[in-house]
Design an enzyme around this catalytic site. Sequence first.
Site, PDB file in Angstrom:
ATOM      1  CG  HIS A  74       3.875   1.629  -0.485  1.00  0.00           C
ATOM      2  ND1 HIS A  74       3.255   2.750  -0.803  1.00  0.00           N
ATOM      3  CD2 HIS A  74       2.832   0.608  -0.573  1.00  0.00           C
ATOM      4  CE1 HIS A  74       2.079   2.498  -1.123  1.00  0.00           C
ATOM      5  NE2 HIS A  74       1.742   1.176  -0.792  1.00  0.00           N
ATOM      6  CG  ASP A  77      -4.984  -2.315   2.926  1.00  0.00           C
ATOM      7  OD1 ASP A  77      -5.805  -1.974   2.818  1.00  0.00           O
ATOM      8  OD2 ASP A  77      -3.908  -1.781   2.788  1.00  0.00           O
TER       9      ASP A  77
END
Length: 279
Positions: A37, A150
């Site tokens: 992140h 993802d």
Amino acid sequence: MKVIHTISELKGELDNCRSLGKSIGLVPTMGALHKGHASLVERAVAENDVVVVSIFVNPTQFNDKNDLKNYPRTLEADCALLESVGAAIAFAPSVGEMYPEPDTREFSFAPLDTVMEGACRPGHFNGVAQIVSKLFYAVEPHKAYFGEKDFQQLAIIREMVHRLALDLQIVGCPIVREPDGLALSSRNTLLTSEERERALTISRTLFASLEFAKENTLAATKAFVEKAINDTEGLELEYYQIVDGNTLQEIQEWSDSDYVVGCIALFCGKIRLIDNIKY
Ligand code: PAF
């Protein structure tokens, strides 16, 4: 850094930024932030004047109640990390704020969402589209950042932006790995040390398959990965699919696509992990 909990306060703050001609970057997250992140936020900070990071464990994308219950929630540590990498706003709404009434919108991104994660986690991408579209409407960012771990989610969000004719740029960012190769994931913190060791087989196998693929057919390479995972006690393969990176549909020969990606999902004990590799 400001921590904001309501859409109205967020909009007020961002209207102010827009009136000053500032560009806005959004990094949507579910919290439990890690270096992956941080790399998205760093990129967003480099490319925008103001960066908003949303932290929201979105109930509508969990098809497994236990997964939702056990999902790590670490708001204080998340805010400290975001501050250190230069985010301007952490947006951490409640469930009631994002879903004042049930979201009945139904998205279909067939055939992108009917394979892999879409097939294994019914309703998952509908929930992702619900929350990400709400975040896009609330923030109206110039750019939004998503990780390539993802991989399918990224393709579906690009498609959603296209279909809803939203005026923003989606930026895909490379997978960040631990020094030993394990793809960073918030779920890694839920692994026991033994499971963490076993999980290493995933990235090792994917990297070994890159070499294997140079001398072998696509079918043999798929079988190579499946066997390595199935032979590892404690790992339970859900799927390994070698797909065209744009359509996400399985291909049969290496020559079927010039953008070939292998996508894997498996259980390591009770924890579900995903990873992918470009051939
Ligand atoms: O990738 C995630 O963490 C989530 O799916 C997202 C994009 C933040 C939506 O809840």
